[in-house]
Design an enzyme around this catalytic site. Structure first.
Site, PDB file in Angstrom:
ATOM      1  N   GLY A  29       0.907  -1.097  -0.078  1.00  0.00           N
ATOM      2  CA  GLY A  29      -0.087  -0.124   0.007  1.00  0.00           C
ATOM      3  C   GLY A  29       0.892   1.016   0.133  1.00  0.00           C
ATOM      4  O   GLY A  29       2.007   1.259  -0.185  1.00  0.00           O
ATOM      5  N   ASN A  30       0.224   2.247   0.176  1.00  0.00           N
ATOM      6  CA  ASN A  30       0.895   3.761   0.423  1.00  0.00           C
ATOM      7  C   ASN A  30       0.292   4.494   1.247  1.00  0.00           C
ATOM      8  O   ASN A  30      -0.582   4.467   1.819  1.00  0.00           O
ATOM      9  CB  ASN A  30       0.930   4.115  -1.061  1.00  0.00           C
ATOM     10  CG  ASN A  30      -0.502   4.521  -1.733  1.00  0.00           C
ATOM     11  OD1 ASN A  30      -1.103   5.399  -1.172  1.00  0.00           O
ATOM     12  ND2 ASN A  30      -0.905   3.932  -2.762  1.00  0.00           N
ATOM     13  N   ARG A  31       0.920   5.649   1.486  1.00  0.00           N
ATOM     14  CA  ARG A  31       0.689   6.689   2.578  1.00  0.00           C
ATOM     15  C   ARG A  31      -0.769   7.722   2.161  1.00  0.00           C
ATOM     16  O   ARG A  31      -0.843   8.558   2.863  1.00  0.00           O
ATOM     17  CB  ARG A  31       1.694   7.419   2.960  1.00  0.00           C
ATOM     18  CG  ARG A  31       2.753   6.782   3.741  1.00  0.00           C
ATOM     19  CD  ARG A  31       3.794   7.450   4.159  1.00  0.00           C
ATOM     20  NE  ARG A  31       4.894   6.560   4.513  1.00  0.00           N
ATOM     21  CZ  ARG A  31       4.853   6.123   5.747  1.00  0.00           C
ATOM     22  NH1 ARG A  31       3.813   6.379   6.700  1.00  0.00           N
ATOM     23  NH2 ARG A  31       5.932   5.660   6.398  1.00  0.00           N
TER      24      ARG A  31
END
Ligand code: C5P
Length: 223
Positions: A29-31
């Site tokens: 995932g990412n932020r």
């Protein structure tokens, strides 16, 4: 009060970060918090547009009022939802942080720890949804992309933004400088708005709602 200048318009906004599954319990995932995309959806609805928000993973944000929300997980799901909803839309804004890569294989059951050495993680490239939407663009449809650029030694986020705008073929590109506490997971945002027509507008630091308004202003003049 906001102008009702998007009355009668239909817009689609993507937001949040995609999660690329590795197995039933793990993902890459990412932020992305989704805040800028949610602000875009909320402001468009306040300005009278009929809005579909395609939401990937976000921080704990309430659904914007009077907005149709379609929830997705992976880039593949986001892609499908975008292609299904952009038909007849006047404007499309790709604010989502779409993973460029996904695990090459999706394990059907939880991956077990093997020996002492971890297995290398094989990745596959995801299709560029923004580029696909530009290729499938209907006459008059305005398409907006986002670029999160890290200010490198030459400080040339704008230069990279110009290149990205040309490569993607969208009408507008919002360039955010990230990496120094800006853009991700924070309430404020700043950057530049680049137009395919050569225009370059600085977006002064402000709330994501304020930036959303500036972005819709630029879309509105192109409709
Ligand atoms: O190439 P980059 O990921 O920096 O481009 C960012 C822009 O492209 C964003 O608007 C993002 O939503 C979109 N994008 C996409 N599909 C991908 C990767 C990015 O639509 N696979």
């Amino acid at each position: 009060a906001l102008p009702r200048d998007l009355e009668g318009r239909r817009v689609v906004v993507s937001a949040g970060g995609t999660r690329e599954p590795l197995d039933p319990v793990r993902f890459l995932g990412n932020r992305s918090s989704g805040r800028q995309g949610y602000a875009l959806a909320r402001v468009a609805a306040q300005r009278g547009a009929s809005v579909t928000l395609v939401a990937a993973h976000t921080a704990d944000l309430g659904d914007p009022a009077a907005v149709e929300v379609v929830r997705v997980g992976s880039a593949a799901q986001l892609r499908e939802a975008m292609h299904a909803t952009v038909k007849g839309a006047d404007a499309v804004v790709m604010a989502a942080a779409v993973a460029d890569f996904r695990p090459a294989a999706l394990a059907q059951s939880k991956i077990k720890k093997s020996g002492a050495e971890p297995d290398p993680l094989a990745l596959a490239k995801n299709p560029d949804i923004l580029v696909e939407l530009v290729k499938a663009r209907e006459p008059g449809q305005v398409i907006v992309g986002f670029a999160a650029e890290t200010g490198d030694a030459s400080g040339d986020a704008l230069h990279h933004g110009r290149e990205k705008l040309a490569r993607k073929g969208c009408d507008l590109l919002v360039v955010n400088v990230v990496g120094d506490g800006q853009a991700f997971e924070v309430p404020d945002n700043a950057g530049w708005l680049l137009g395919a027509d050569g225009t370059e507008t600085e977006l002064a630091r402000g709330s994501k709602a304020l930036l959303a308004s500036r972005i819709w202003d630029a879309v509105h003049t192109r409709l």
